[in-house]
Design an enzyme around this catalytic site. Structure first.
Site, short mmCIF file in Angstrom:
data_model
loop_
_atom_site.label_atom_id
_atom_site.label_comp_id
_atom_site.label_asym_id
_atom_site.label_seq_id
_atom_site.Cartn_x
_atom_site.Cartn_y
_atom_site.Cartn_z
N GLU A 17 -23.97 -15.49 36.63
CA GLU A 17 -23.74 -14.88 35.32
C GLU A 17 -22.38 -15.30 34.73
OE1 GLU A 17 -25.74 -13.15 33.28
OE2 GLU A 17 -24.08 -13.16 31.85
N THR A 71 -28.39 -14.86 28.14
CA THR A 71 -29.12 -15.01 29.41
C THR A 71 -30.58 -15.39 29.18
OG1 THR A 71 -27.74 -13.49 30.68
CG2 THR A 71 -29.98 -13.77 31.45
N ASP A 108 -24.99 -19.51 33.27
CA ASP A 108 -25.89 -19.39 32.11
C ASP A 108 -25.21 -19.62 30.76
OD1 ASP A 108 -24.56 -16.90 32.33
OD2 ASP A 108 -26.29 -15.76 31.59
N HIS A 109 -23.95 -19.21 30.64
CA HIS A 109 -23.23 -19.38 29.36
C HIS A 109 -21.76 -19.04 29.58
CE1 HIS A 109 -23.43 -15.02 29.18
NE2 HIS A 109 -24.74 -15.09 29.31
N HIS A 125 -20.19 -10.25 34.35
CA HIS A 125 -20.56 -10.14 32.94
C HIS A 125 -19.46 -9.40 32.21
CE1 HIS A 125 -22.74 -9.02 29.31
NE2 HIS A 125 -23.78 -9.75 29.70
C1 GP9 Z 1 -28.93 -8.08 31.69
C2 GP9 Z 1 -28.31 -9.42 31.83
C3 GP9 Z 1 -27.31 -9.72 30.73
O1 GP9 Z 1 -30.12 -7.83 32.35
O2 GP9 Z 1 -29.15 -10.43 32.19
O3 GP9 Z 1 -27.70 -10.62 29.76
P1 GP9 Z 1 -26.64 -11.29 28.76
O4 GP9 Z 1 -25.88 -10.18 28.08
O5 GP9 Z 1 -25.73 -12.15 29.57
O6 GP9 Z 1 -27.46 -12.08 27.81
MN MN Z 2 -25.79 -13.89 30.74
#
Ligand code: GP9
Ligand code: MN
Length: 428
Positions: free
Chosen positions: A38, A82, A257-258, A198
């Site tokens: 993440e 995500t 992911d980002h 996150h």
């Molecule tokens: C929540 C998680 C967050 O289930 O995958 O997603 P994001 O905020 O990074 O798009």
């Molecule tokens: Mn994410």
């Protein structure tokens, strides 16, 4: 409609790149772990702070001789964050210009996604994530993608302090997931989506094992702490894999992911990177995220090709020896020769080995210099790059918005039977 579909097919026919045959099928029949790191950015690799490596386990994997690592791999997400990453990785289709396609189209559209493709190769497929199943509409979208199992928060133990931010803390999540992984019939394709790293990077004192950075920007300074925690969780998971022997017959795929730190924190990022400033050009380059493929015996090394999340599925299918010459996928095998290395961002900006576009400005990618006066040759070149990016984004959008895959089936592909899939705990 059919005319949109024929423009998609025409584009793919003209742009499809043959995969690298040296790697075709080297992972055939192996279990696959896809580990979603993440908000993990490439700059964290080998980054040091507080007298230590922030992510020693990930660094070690990155440099291992049987890991294929990429240092010019970019995230390409839009508003779906995500969800866009998941969509690109498992479908090789771009997220939409607005919103998240998993939410708006995930329930109803036809997909030809990685889990459904691998199902036909005899794989058991499962996604793991320590948040509620409805987030990003995963519970419905995963059925459309053909996932056999979805282990969401309902499947994991609860306890005081187990959750932070969007879900279960990574160490507990990885431990708990392991017990389910052990029960999956092999070969399996297992995706584990971590979440502790996150924004806003919260972590209890007990789990903090590195000092916060000192940029003075509160939204930035906790990032190294949760990144380190994620790294430790991964380290524990790899140790578990060794204990079970799964490390020997599995391919482990890792990706960020980002971005974790957005372009709004220029001063703080400049400080983190030891630069005196952080420009729009720098921010485009800052969109690099890790992409690594680790497997015993794999011919690894750091590969410098420019690519992104859209390219993952074709790359993995080639390694797994799955025929992939008639699918609707917009990426290309990252190991292929002569691939197009123009990396599209969702807003039409791009990074290519020679030029980078941010807004209406073009830069020399090598020097970072903005091109104030373009030569005729440069003008032609950036036009070709821009048009390519616009075309692939708009055609991918047509596929998703028009649900075009319902009109097209790759040879041998079978639609997942959604009525046979349930992720309810009671049915487990
Ligand atoms: C929540 C998680 C967050 O289930 O995958 O997603 P994001 O905020 O990074 O798009
Ligand atoms: Mn994410």
């Amino acid at each position: 409609d059919s005319s949109s579909m024929s423009s998609v097919l025409k584009y793919l026919k003209e742009n499809r790149v043959s995969p690298n045959v040296e790697y075709t099928g080297v992972a055939k029949g192996k279990n696959v772990f896809v580990i979603h790191l993440e908000s993990f950015q490439q700059f964290l690799i080998d980054y040091k702070w507080d007298g230590q490596e922030v992510t020693p386990n990930i660094n070690k994997l990155y440099h291992e001789s049987d890991t294929l690592s990429f240092d010019n791999f970019f995230n390409q997400v839009g508003q779906g964050k995500t969800a866009d990453a998941e969509l690109m990785l498992e479908n090789s289709l771009f997220g939409l210009q607005e919103g998240a396609a998993m939410v708006t189209q995930g329930t109803t559209n036809t997909f030809q996604a990685a889990p459904a493709i691998l199902d036909q190769q005899g794989y058991t497929t499962a996604s793991f994530h320590g948040d509620v199943p409805s987030f990003w509409n995963r519970d419905n979208t995963y059925k459309s993608w053909g996932y056999d199992y979805f282990f969401s928060s309902q499947y994991f133990k609860e306890g005081k302090g187990y959750n932070v931010g969007y879900g279960l803390k990574d160490k507990i999540f990885m431990q708990d997931s392991a017990q389910y992984v052990e029960q999956l019939p092999q070969p399996f394709y297992a995706k584990l989506i971590t979440v502790t790293n996150h924004y806003p990077y919260l972590l209890d004192k007990q789990n903090q094992s590195i000092a916060k950075t000192d940029t003075g920007d509160d939204t930035v300074d906790g990032y190294v702490q949760t990144a380190k925690y994620l790294d430790q969780a991964l380290g524990e998971f790899m140790t578990w894999m060794e204990k079970t022997g799964l490390d020997k017959n599995s391919m482990v795929v890792l990706y960020g992911d980002h971005y974790g730190i957005s372009g709004n924190h220029k001063k703080a990022v400049a400080k983190l990177l030891g630069q005196d400033k952080f420009t729009d050009f720098d921010n485009a380059q800052f969109q690099r995220v890790p992409f690594m493929i680790h497997m015993p015996g794999l011919k690894g090394g750091v590969n410098h090709t420019y690519g992104g999340e859209i390219d993952v599925l074709p790359t993995l299918l080639n390694l797994l020896g799955v025929k992939n010459d008639d699918t609707i996928q917009f990426g290309s095998d990252l190991l292929a020769a002569n691939r197009n290395q123009t990396v599209a961002f969702r807003n039409g900006d791009f990074v290519a080995p020679d030029y980078t576009k941010v807004g209406s400005t073009y830069y020399d990618t090598k020097t970072g210099k903005a091109l104030t006066k373009l030569t005729t040759k440069q003008k032609q070149r950036v036009l070709v790059l821009s048009e390519h990016v616009t075309e692939e984004l708009s055609l991918s959008d047509k596929v998703i918005s028009g649900d075009l895959l319902r009109f097209y089936t790759p040879v041998g592909f079978e639609d997942p039977d959604k009525s046979q899939i349930s992720y309810k705990v009671t049915d487990a």
